[in-house]
Write an enzyme that holds these catalytic residues in place. Structure first.
Site: not given
Ligand code: UDP
Length: 329
Positions: A74, A140, A144, A168, A205
């Site tokens: 996917a 996305y 799913k 998760f 973030f």
């Molecule tokens: N995140 C972050 N910096 C990054 C990538 C992700 O702070 O460079 C944060 C993102 O905002 C989320 C958590 O880390 O709150 C997990 O993000 P990821 O993309 O790994 O997985 P998701 O939960 O989005 O599937």
């Protein structure tokens, strides 16, 4: 069992294929290598290069006397699904419909599907149980959820035995198989790229979430524990029944806690920059894992964040340029 793993050249698919082979199953990988890596396909597994949109080739591929299918193939980037939803409708939904058609045509009666907690959107109650309302907030998650519904109807109409696992946050690596996406958007690989100097820093973030330290909380699960759940699920499907199980540890870690763990594991400083929230990111996603433990007898073997990061670090160190470059000497 003789099993077909779609997406078996990807991160979850390759580790799951290895796990299934180690448990004595006969595994064939089907992947179009558009996002997967030939080098990730486990030694000893046949690779069929095929795109799920090519129904004729898919039907031929499934004619090899399979007992079941693990469907991991996917597209899985939330941001891309917002900017190019048509990719997700076509690849994830039409591709899965083709797979069900090809399975039905060949009398393949058992399916385990890689679903996602993105089906739940921004839940009001955490930990998230399977009866939480499904309100995806991006294409996305919508794609799913559509496939989950397709599978439910297929089981009722045609007797398919299926289990969807709603993942998760998958983390870690398994021997030679690890996470290598381009572009890389996930937290742990980006932290490790910052540790290696491949990125100047890792961005946090959002620091104003309603969480204990203000950063977003996620439930990280070791990819080997995830793969084990797939194996147990494939061994436990029931004809005519579609079960949906959440797959997480039930523990939440904040972005800051993950960065601290990576500093501990690597012994490196890891520069960080605080940045605004990323659009569409819920504050907290943690799985209720009672159902999968009860129904599959699944128990995580590596629930500690440090062990997931240590294994991801071993992979990042062994393959500093990912699969496209030769391993480090
Ligand atoms: N995140 C972050 N910096 C990054 C990538 C992700 O702070 O460079 C944060 C993102 O905002 C989320 C958590 O880390 O709150 C997990 O993000 P990821 O993309 O790994 O997985 P998701 O939960 O989005 O599937």
């Amino acid at each position: 069992m003789r099993l077909l793993v779609t997406g078996g050249a990807g991160y979850v698919g390759s580790v799951s294929a290895r796990t299934l082979m180690a448990a004595g199953h006969d595994v064939v990988v089907l992947d179009d290598l558009s996002r997967g890596h030939r080098a990730a396909v486990p030694d000893g597994a046949e690779l069929i290069e095929c795109n799920l949109l090519d129904l004729d080739s898919l039907t031929t591929a499934l004619s090899g006397g399979f007992d079941g299918v693990l469907h991991c193939a996917a597209f899985a980037l939330v941001g891309e699904s917002v900017s190019q939803p048509e990719l997700y409708w076509r690849n994830n939904i039409t591709g899965s419909l083709n797979l069900l058609d090809a399975m039905r045509a060949n009398g393949v009666k058992s399916l385990v599907f890689s679903s996602t907690c993105a089906c739940y959107g921004e839940p009001e109650v955490v930990p998230i149980a399977e009866d939480c309302p499904t309100r995806p907030v991006n294409p996305y998650g919508e794609s799913k959820l559509a496939v989950d519904r397709m599978i439910t109807a297929e089981a009722a109409a045609h007797g398919l035995g299926a289990i969807s696992l709603r993942y998760f946050n998958v983390a870690g690596a398994s021997g030679p198989c690890g996470e290598d996406h381009e572009p890389e958007t996930h937290l742990i690989p980006n932290i490790l790229r910052a540790a290696q100097g491949r990125l100047t820093h890792v961005s946090i973030f959002g620091t104003d979430y309603p969480t204990p330290d203000g950063t977003a909380v996620r439930d990280y699960i070791h990819v080997e524990d995830l793969a084990l759940a797939h194996q147990l699920a494939l061994e436990k499907t029931t004809p005519g029944e579609h079960r949906i199980l959440n797959l997480g540890n039930g523990n939440g870690f904040s972005v800051r806690e993950v960065i601290e763990a990576a500093r501990r594991v690597t012994g490196l400083e890891i520069p960080v920059v605080e940045a605004p929230r990323r659009e569409g990111d819920p504050p907290m996603l943690v799985a209720a894992s009672a159902k999968i433990r009860a129904e599959l007898g699944w128990e995580p073997k590596h629930p500690e964040l440090d062990s997931m990061i240590a294994d991801a670090w071993a992979f990042a160190t062994a393959r500093p340029g990912g699969y496209s470059e030769p391993p480090a000497a």
